[in-house]
Enzyme design. Structure first.
Site, PDB file in Angstrom:
ATOM      1  N   TYR A  53      29.810  66.754 -62.602  1.00 15.66           N
ATOM      2  CA  TYR A  53      28.888  67.451 -63.501  1.00 15.66           C
ATOM      3  C   TYR A  53      27.856  66.487 -64.074  1.00 15.66           C
ATOM      4  O   TYR A  53      28.133  65.302 -64.221  1.00 15.66           O
ATOM      5  CB  TYR A  53      29.656  68.096 -64.659  1.00 15.66           C
ATOM      6  N   SER A 238      33.208  80.907 -64.522  1.00 21.75           N
ATOM      7  CA  SER A 238      32.070  81.803 -64.298  1.00 21.75           C
ATOM      8  C   SER A 238      32.405  83.264 -64.606  1.00 21.75           C
ATOM      9  O   SER A 238      32.112  84.164 -63.813  1.00 21.75           O
ATOM     10  CB  SER A 238      31.559  81.679 -62.856  1.00 21.75           C
ATOM     11  N   THR A 246      25.018  88.528 -68.161  1.00 20.31           N
ATOM     12  CA  THR A 246      24.404  88.569 -69.487  1.00 20.31           C
ATOM     13  C   THR A 246      23.244  89.559 -69.505  1.00 20.31           C
ATOM     14  O   THR A 246      22.783  89.963 -70.568  1.00 20.31           O
ATOM     15  CB  THR A 246      23.852  87.193 -69.895  1.00 20.31           C
TER      16      THR A 246
END
Length: 350
Positions: A53, A238, A246
């Site tokens: 990440y 996720s 959203t």
């Protein structure tokens, strides 16, 4: 904030896990600090990261997210025990991480040492294998013919798994990690790792994190059954379908700075006509019942039988607080029925 036992481990984690994959790219170190402070104030004790990440991964930013967390731990030396800290090691495929080598007993030890340095901690509570050495049915590879299951050399896989377990055993014995888990893997892998651990007297896996949401629920019921009956924690990642649940990508919108506006390693595989049709259906359900689409999607994942803790992320504190508020919701039988009407139309839309 309620806490739950992490599989067969002695760890207790909140039903929310703070995901961190935007830190170091979409979010600054200062914003990462603010998110950590926020969730701790709200009672969340679980943070998940990974050596590759932020995402999408590249050589220049690799490790930046762990360094953000490490900087926070260094600035808050007395607060390490407030966190259950999870990280993950990358598997084969990324040339800038151990020359794209597969996971092995030796690379496990190398990866753990690297994560410990970046995190400024002596021990990682949960260390996970980010993806298996063989091809797995994740990142939209879940359709027939996409995974070469008949070409898997079981004997080789078994030998690799035992070697990995021995490397993890050494890390646990050295006090560098407490427990280990899987990510982006299958019911077969759960059973195989448990069988091999029992046969060889090696550490037992305690968790698995896989993608799971209203638009990607293939782990229910088969993998979830394996988790529940083997006392393995299930950690969905996720839960908002890469942000599409959203509603921010409705009607062709791609807001500047959003994840879909950034080139993705696996492409925008969730961006399909049926995905957007499903989102419209869930949007209507959420509007009918007076809640946001994000909260509807998150509450649904949270209430799915067998889920231990859901990994959520956000690029702003406003989004983060809204997402956390979803876990105070209890979806009624009427809401669930409306959700199911849409779900049966679009059970796997990408």
């Amino acid at each position: 904030m309620n806490k739950f036992k992490l599989g067969c481990s002695e760890l207790e984690v909140t039903g929310i896990c703070l995901g961190s994959m935007t830190w170091g790219r979409q979010n600054t170190e200062a914003e990462a600090f603010a998110q950590i402070d926020c969730v701790l104030d709200l009672g969340v004790n679980f943070i998940d990261t990974a050596e590759l990440y932020p995402v999408p991964p590249n050589e220049e930013t690799c490790g930046a997210t762990e360094r953000c967390i490490g900087a926070w731990l260094k600035a808050n030396p007395g607060r390490r025990d407030e966190l259950v800290l999870a990280s993950k090691m990358a598997g084969a495929g990324l040339s800038w991480i151990r020359d794209a080598s597969p996971i092995s007993g030796e690379t496990v030890k190398q990866a753990v040492d690297g994560s410990l340095r970046r995190l400024h901690t002596d021990c990682i509570d949960l260390y996970q294998l980010h993806w298996p050495n063989r091809v797995s049915p994740h990142f939209a590879r879940h359709w027939p013919g996409m995974v070469p299951i008949t070409q898997v050399d079981r004997a080789r896989q078994e030998a690799e798994m035992v070697d990995i377990l021995r490397g993890l055993e050494q890390c646990i014995a050295a006090g560098k990690i407490r427990y280990f888990g899987l990510s982006d893997d299958t019911p077969w892998a759960i059973g195989e790792y448990i069988r091999l651990s029992e046969r060889h007297g090696l550490p037992r896996m305690v968790s698995i994190q896989n993608e799971f949401s209203l638009i990607h629920a293939k782990d229910s019921p088969y993998l979830l059954e394996s988790c529940v009956l083997n006392d393995v924690a299930y950690l969905p990642w996720s839960p908002l379908g890469g942000g599409v649940l959203t509603g921010k990508y409705r009607h062709g919108q791609i807001p500047h700075g959003s994840r879909w506006s950034i080139s993705q390693r696996h492409g925008l595989f969730r961006d399909t006509l049926m995905t957007h049709e499903a989102v419209e259906g869930y949007w209507a359900v959420a509007e009918r019942h007076g809640i946001s689409l994000a909260q509807l999607a998150l509450a649904w994942v949270c209430q799915t039988e067998g889920v231990t803790s859901t990994i959520i992320g956000a690029t702003s504190l406003t989004q983060l607080k809204e997402n956390i508020d979803a876990y105070q919701l209890s979806l009624s039988a009427e809401v669930i029925a409306d959700i199911n009407t849409v779900f049966r139309q679009y059970p796997l839309p990408f």
